[in-house]
Write a protein that holds these residues in place. Structure first.
Motif, PDB file in Angstrom:
ATOM      1  N   ALA A   1       0.836  -1.205   0.000  1.00  0.00           N
ATOM      2  CA  ALA A   1       0.000   0.000   0.000  1.00  0.00           C
ATOM      3  C   ALA A   1       0.873   1.258   0.000  1.00  0.00           C
ATOM      4  CB  ALA A   1      -0.939  -0.014   1.214  1.00  0.00           C
ATOM      5  N   LEU A   2       1.960   1.247   0.766  1.00  0.00           N
ATOM      6  CA  LEU A   2       2.865   2.401   0.789  1.00  0.00           C
ATOM      7  C   LEU A   2       3.483   2.649  -0.583  1.00  0.00           C
ATOM      8  CD1 LEU A   2       4.672   1.953   4.207  1.00  0.00           C
ATOM      9  CD2 LEU A   2       3.260   3.903   3.516  1.00  0.00           C
ATOM     10  N   ARG A   3       3.862   1.582  -1.271  1.00  0.00           N
ATOM     11  CA  ARG A   3       4.469   1.731  -2.607  1.00  0.00           C
ATOM     12  C   ARG A   3       3.511   2.381  -3.595  1.00  0.00           C
ATOM     13  NH1 ARG A   3       6.334  -3.601  -1.478  1.00  0.00           N
ATOM     14  NH2 ARG A   3       8.525  -3.500  -0.896  1.00  0.00           N
ATOM     15  N   ARG A   4       2.226   2.242  -3.358  1.00  0.00           N
ATOM     16  CA  ARG A   4       1.237   2.819  -4.275  1.00  0.00           C
ATOM     17  C   ARG A   4       1.027   4.309  -4.035  1.00  0.00           C
ATOM     18  NH1 ARG A   4      -3.713  -1.239  -4.570  1.00  0.00           N
ATOM     19  NH2 ARG A   4      -4.312   0.237  -6.200  1.00  0.00           N
ATOM     20  N   LEU A   5       1.518   4.826  -2.912  1.00  0.00           N
ATOM     21  CA  LEU A   5       1.381   6.255  -2.621  1.00  0.00           C
ATOM     22  C   LEU A   5       2.446   7.042  -3.377  1.00  0.00           C
ATOM     23  CD1 LEU A   5       0.918   6.358   1.271  1.00  0.00           C
ATOM     24  CD2 LEU A   5      -0.856   6.523  -0.491  1.00  0.00           C
ATOM     25  N   PRO A   6       2.122   8.254  -3.802  1.00  0.00           N
ATOM     26  CA  PRO A   6       3.161   9.129  -4.363  1.00  0.00           C
ATOM     27  C   PRO A   6       4.242   9.374  -3.297  1.00  0.00           C
ATOM     28  CG  PRO A   6       0.983  10.021  -4.771  1.00  0.00           C
ATOM     29  CD  PRO A   6       0.808   8.867  -3.839  1.00  0.00           C
ATOM     30  N   PHE A   7       5.457   9.650  -3.735  1.00  0.00           N
ATOM     31  CA  PHE A   7       6.592   9.737  -2.821  1.00  0.00           C
ATOM     32  C   PHE A   7       6.340  10.667  -1.644  1.00  0.00           C
ATOM     33  CE2 PHE A   7      10.392  11.766  -1.234  1.00  0.00           C
ATOM     34  CZ  PHE A   7      11.057  10.669  -0.751  1.00  0.00           C
ATOM     35  N   ARG A   8       5.882  11.876  -1.876  1.00  0.00           N
ATOM     36  CA  ARG A   8       5.758  12.837  -0.781  1.00  0.00           C
ATOM     37  C   ARG A   8       4.762  12.363   0.270  1.00  0.00           C
ATOM     38  NH1 ARG A   8       5.415  18.990  -2.110  1.00  0.00           N
ATOM     39  NH2 ARG A   8       7.582  18.592  -2.561  1.00  0.00           N
ATOM     40  N   LYS A   9       3.628  11.810  -0.162  1.00  0.00           N
ATOM     41  CA  LYS A   9       2.653  11.288   0.803  1.00  0.00           C
ATOM     42  C   LYS A   9       3.273  10.129   1.582  1.00  0.00           C
ATOM     43  CE  LYS A   9      -1.493  12.512  -1.760  1.00  0.00           C
ATOM     44  NZ  LYS A   9      -2.560  12.016  -2.606  1.00  0.00           N
ATOM     45  N   ARG A  10       3.949   9.237   0.864  1.00  0.00           N
ATOM     46  CA  ARG A  10       4.580   8.083   1.503  1.00  0.00           C
ATOM     47  C   ARG A  10       5.616   8.543   2.520  1.00  0.00           C
ATOM     48  NH1 ARG A  10       8.330   4.680  -2.166  1.00  0.00           N
ATOM     49  NH2 ARG A  10       6.955   5.716  -3.621  1.00  0.00           N
ATOM     50  N   ALA A  11       6.443   9.502   2.114  1.00  0.00           N
ATOM     51  CA  ALA A  11       7.489  10.001   3.009  1.00  0.00           C
ATOM     52  C   ALA A  11       6.886  10.610   4.268  1.00  0.00           C
ATOM     53  CB  ALA A  11       8.349  11.024   2.277  1.00  0.00           C
ATOM     54  N   CYS A  12       5.850  11.397   4.119  1.00  0.00           N
ATOM     55  CA  CYS A  12       5.211  12.026   5.282  1.00  0.00           C
ATOM     56  C   CYS A  12       4.622  10.976   6.217  1.00  0.00           C
ATOM     57  CB  CYS A  12       4.131  13.018   4.843  1.00  0.00           C
ATOM     58  SG  CYS A  12       4.796  14.525   4.107  1.00  0.00           S
ATOM     59  N   VAL A  13       3.919  10.006   5.664  1.00  0.00           N
ATOM     60  CA  VAL A  13       3.303   8.952   6.480  1.00  0.00           C
ATOM     61  C   VAL A  13       4.379   8.160   7.217  1.00  0.00           C
ATOM     62  CG1 VAL A  13       2.041   6.763   6.374  1.00  0.00           C
ATOM     63  CG2 VAL A  13       1.183   8.751   5.131  1.00  0.00           C
ATOM     64  N   VAL A  14       5.424   7.753   6.515  1.00  0.00           N
ATOM     65  CA  VAL A  14       6.463   6.928   7.132  1.00  0.00           C
ATOM     66  C   VAL A  14       7.229   7.711   8.193  1.00  0.00           C
ATOM     67  CG1 VAL A  14       8.633   5.706   6.692  1.00  0.00           C
ATOM     68  CG2 VAL A  14       6.673   5.361   5.182  1.00  0.00           C
ATOM     69  N   LEU A  15       7.615   8.932   7.881  1.00  0.00           N
ATOM     70  CA  LEU A  15       8.369   9.709   8.869  1.00  0.00           C
ATOM     71  C   LEU A  15       7.527  10.024  10.104  1.00  0.00           C
ATOM     72  CD1 LEU A  15      10.375  12.103   6.536  1.00  0.00           C
ATOM     73  CD2 LEU A  15      11.260  10.187   7.874  1.00  0.00           C
ATOM     74  N   ARG A  16       6.261  10.296   9.891  1.00  0.00           N
ATOM     75  CA  ARG A  16       5.389  10.611  11.033  1.00  0.00           C
ATOM     76  C   ARG A  16       5.042   9.360  11.834  1.00  0.00           C
ATOM     77  NH1 ARG A  16       4.244  13.887  13.714  1.00  0.00           N
ATOM     78  NH2 ARG A  16       2.027  14.229  13.565  1.00  0.00           N
ATOM     79  N   HIS A  17       4.723   8.244  11.169  1.00  0.00           N
ATOM     80  CA  HIS A  17       4.217   7.071  11.875  1.00  0.00           C
ATOM     81  C   HIS A  17       5.284   6.025  12.187  1.00  0.00           C
ATOM     82  CE1 HIS A  17      -0.014   8.168  11.897  1.00  0.00           C
ATOM     83  NE2 HIS A  17       0.219   8.711  10.717  1.00  0.00           N
ATOM     84  N   ALA A  18       6.262   5.817  11.315  1.00  0.00           N
ATOM     85  CA  ALA A  18       7.282   4.803  11.583  1.00  0.00           C
ATOM     86  C   ALA A  18       8.433   5.379  12.403  1.00  0.00           C
ATOM     87  CB  ALA A  18       7.815   4.225  10.279  1.00  0.00           C
ATOM     88  N   PHE A  19       8.793   6.622  12.113  1.00  0.00           N
ATOM     89  CA  PHE A  19       9.912   7.227  12.813  1.00  0.00           C
ATOM     90  C   PHE A  19       9.462   8.162  13.931  1.00  0.00           C
ATOM     91  CE2 PHE A  19      11.742   5.870   8.851  1.00  0.00           C
ATOM     92  CZ  PHE A  19      12.982   5.387   9.231  1.00  0.00           C
ATOM     93  N   ASP A  20       8.163   8.352  14.064  1.00  0.00           N
ATOM     94  CA  ASP A  20       7.585   9.220  15.099  1.00  0.00           C
ATOM     95  C   ASP A  20       8.195  10.619  15.113  1.00  0.00           C
ATOM     96  OD1 ASP A  20       5.738   7.354  16.110  1.00  0.00           O
ATOM     97  OD2 ASP A  20       7.331   6.363  17.245  1.00  0.00           O
TER      98      ASP A  20
END
Length: 188
Positions: free
Chosen positions: A113-132
């Protein structure tokens, strides 16, 4: 309604455009190595020249001035691409953490699902949720505004919710990314 001077400047610029557009596009292509970007850079340069046409046409060598504008725009584009590549490399750098009993199916679903997101959305989600990271730290990491981080994170999570199903998508995303230890996987 334009004045005679404005009309003369417009005609003069149009002639300059016709004479030099192809040359400027070729220059942009040779500087960047990107044929798709070359026309855009030439057009951007000519637009900048039009905004300063009084100064450009008064210059000793307007074509040289135009080539300088293209070179500066190409340099900016190359620097931006290098910075973006560095951000991507940093973003996808591997974190070595071993997790016992990972939910492999859930991790795979979230990664896809993350791979299907455009880069900027993916980056924001991952940095906010995976890296807190905070919104401010995420904005600094990506070189965007805090408002962009808020917007892209919200839109990215909504898209993930649509892709993963409405029940507890944020929890699935956070848990799956925490379990993998690699910030949501890698594009292969």
């Amino acid at each position: 309604m334009g004045t005679v001077v404005d009309d003369a400047a417009s005609v003069e610029f149009h002639a300059f455009f016709e004479r030099h557009y192809a040359e400027l596009s070729r220059l942009a292509h040779l500087l960047t190595g990107e044929s798709d970007a070359a026309d855009d850079l030439a057009a951007d340069a000519l637009l900048a020249l039009w905004h300063r046409w009084d100064r450009v046409r008064a210059a000793d060598h307007p074509a040289a001035y135009a080539r300088g504008v293209v070179a500066n725009l190409a340099r900016t584009r190359i620097r931006s691409a290098v910075r973006e590549r560095r951000r991507i490399a940093l973003f996808w750098s591997q974190r070595e953490e071993k997790i016992e009993n990972p939910d492999v199916a859930g991790v795979v679903d979230v990664q896809e699902a993350l791979r299907r997101l455009p880069f900027r959305k993916r980056a924001c989600v991952v940095l906010r949720h995976a890296f807190d990271l905070s919104e401010k730290d995420t904005a600094l990491a990506l070189g965007v505004s805090v408002g962009t981080v808020k917007s892209q994170t919200s839109k990215g999570m909504a898209e993930l919710q649509r892709l993963l199903g409405p029940q507890n998508a944020p929890l699935k995303v956070h848990a799956a990314m925490a379990r993998t230890g690699d910030a949501g996987g890698r594009d292969r």
